[in-house]
Write an enzyme that holds these catalytic residues in place. Sequence first.
Site, PDB file in Angstrom:
ATOM      1  N   HIS A  98       0.847  -1.195   0.000  1.00 46.36           N
ATOM      2  CA  HIS A  98       0.000   0.000   0.000  1.00 46.36           C
ATOM      3  C   HIS A  98       0.879   1.240   0.000  1.00 46.36           C
ATOM      4  CE1 HIS A  98       0.808  -1.217   4.152  1.00 46.36           C
ATOM      5  NE2 HIS A  98       0.822   0.075   4.442  1.00 46.36           N
ATOM      6  N   HIS A 147       0.810   5.190   1.387  1.00 49.20           N
ATOM      7  CA  HIS A 147       0.146   6.204   2.212  1.00 49.20           C
ATOM      8  C   HIS A 147       0.089   7.520   1.449  1.00 49.20           C
ATOM      9  CE1 HIS A 147       0.481   4.050   6.167  1.00 49.20           C
ATOM     10  NE2 HIS A 147       1.466   3.436   5.530  1.00 49.20           N
TER      11      HIS A 147
HETATM   12  P1  DGP Z   1       2.140   0.453   7.381  1.00 42.65           P
HETATM   13  O1  DGP Z   1       2.566   0.590   8.838  1.00 42.65           O
HETATM   14  O2  DGP Z   1       2.958   1.303   6.435  1.00 42.65           O
HETATM   15  O3  DGP Z   1       2.071  -1.002   6.995  1.00 42.65           O
HETATM   16  O4  DGP Z   1       0.658   1.063   7.310  1.00 42.65           O
HETATM   17  C1  DGP Z   1      -0.483   0.332   7.609  1.00 42.65           C
HETATM   18  C2  DGP Z   1      -1.602   1.306   7.850  1.00 42.65           C
HETATM   19  O5  DGP Z   1      -2.820   0.607   7.791  1.00 42.65           O
HETATM   20  C3  DGP Z   1      -1.555   1.995   9.219  1.00 42.65           C
HETATM   21  O6  DGP Z   1      -1.409   3.405   9.047  1.00 42.65           O
HETATM   22  C4  DGP Z   1      -2.899   1.690   9.841  1.00 42.65           C
HETATM   23  C5  DGP Z   1      -3.724   1.171   8.684  1.00 42.65           C
HETATM   24  N1  DGP Z   1      -4.663   0.130   9.056  1.00 42.65           N
HETATM   25  C6  DGP Z   1      -4.400  -0.994   9.767  1.00 42.65           C
HETATM   26  N2  DGP Z   1      -5.522  -1.730   9.903  1.00 42.65           N
HETATM   27  C7  DGP Z   1      -6.505  -1.059   9.232  1.00 42.65           C
HETATM   28  C8  DGP Z   1      -7.896  -1.320   9.015  1.00 42.65           C
HETATM   29  O7  DGP Z   1      -8.472  -2.314   9.451  1.00 42.65           O
HETATM   30  N3  DGP Z   1      -8.571  -0.394   8.289  1.00 42.65           N
HETATM   31  C9  DGP Z   1      -7.977   0.724   7.787  1.00 42.65           C
HETATM   32  N4  DGP Z   1      -8.748   1.587   7.107  1.00 42.65           N
HETATM   33  N5  DGP Z   1      -6.675   1.000   7.983  1.00 42.65           N
HETATM   34  C10 DGP Z   1      -5.953   0.113   8.699  1.00 42.65           C
END
Ligand code: DGP
Length: 145
Positions: free
Chosen positions: A108, A110
């Site tokens: 992903h 950001h």
């Molecule tokens: P990273 O640490 O770069 O792998 O970012 C993962 C991101 O995903 C973190 O900022 C929080 C987000 N995240 C984790 N679980 C969920 C979820 O269930 N729903 C959404 N919308 N975001 C999530």
Amino acid sequence: MSHVETYPVDGTCVFCRIVAGQLPCFKLCEDDDTIAFMDINPVAPGHALAVAKGHWPTVDVIPGDVLASVARTAQRVARAVGTVLKPEGINLVQSNGPGAAQSVPHLHVHILPRHREDGVLLNWALVAGDRAAVEAVYQRIKAAL
Ligand code: DGP
């Protein structure tokens, strides 16, 4: 090119579960290969994610055309975030592996709206590097391309 029929899935992955509609999200947009939604732990208002639909953990294993689709989706969302929130800047951040603080091993990007004094710990001081050290590691990476 669409990978919908063939992309890998990990049933234990939170983003795979969002893609499958098993978990809710604030969905911004989607196409054949990608989905974008709001981050559940926003570091700033408007923090969003552009996510591959398939379960590829990191940049080294995702097919290049899917990565390109993720980039296009990130650009589309960044344009909307910029239009709506008018931040002073936007970072696109994509992490790979625990040393890079990746917490969800499903590729992903950001989309982070930024302001100069927002205190987000992402930036580094611009300190001149040692030229010989830069060249030494450059030679090793270039040889691996
Ligand atoms: P990273 O640490 O770069 O792998 O970012 C993962 C991101 O995903 C973190 O900022 C929080 C987000 N995240 C984790 N679980 C969920 C979820 O269930 N729903 C959404 N919308 N975001 C999530």
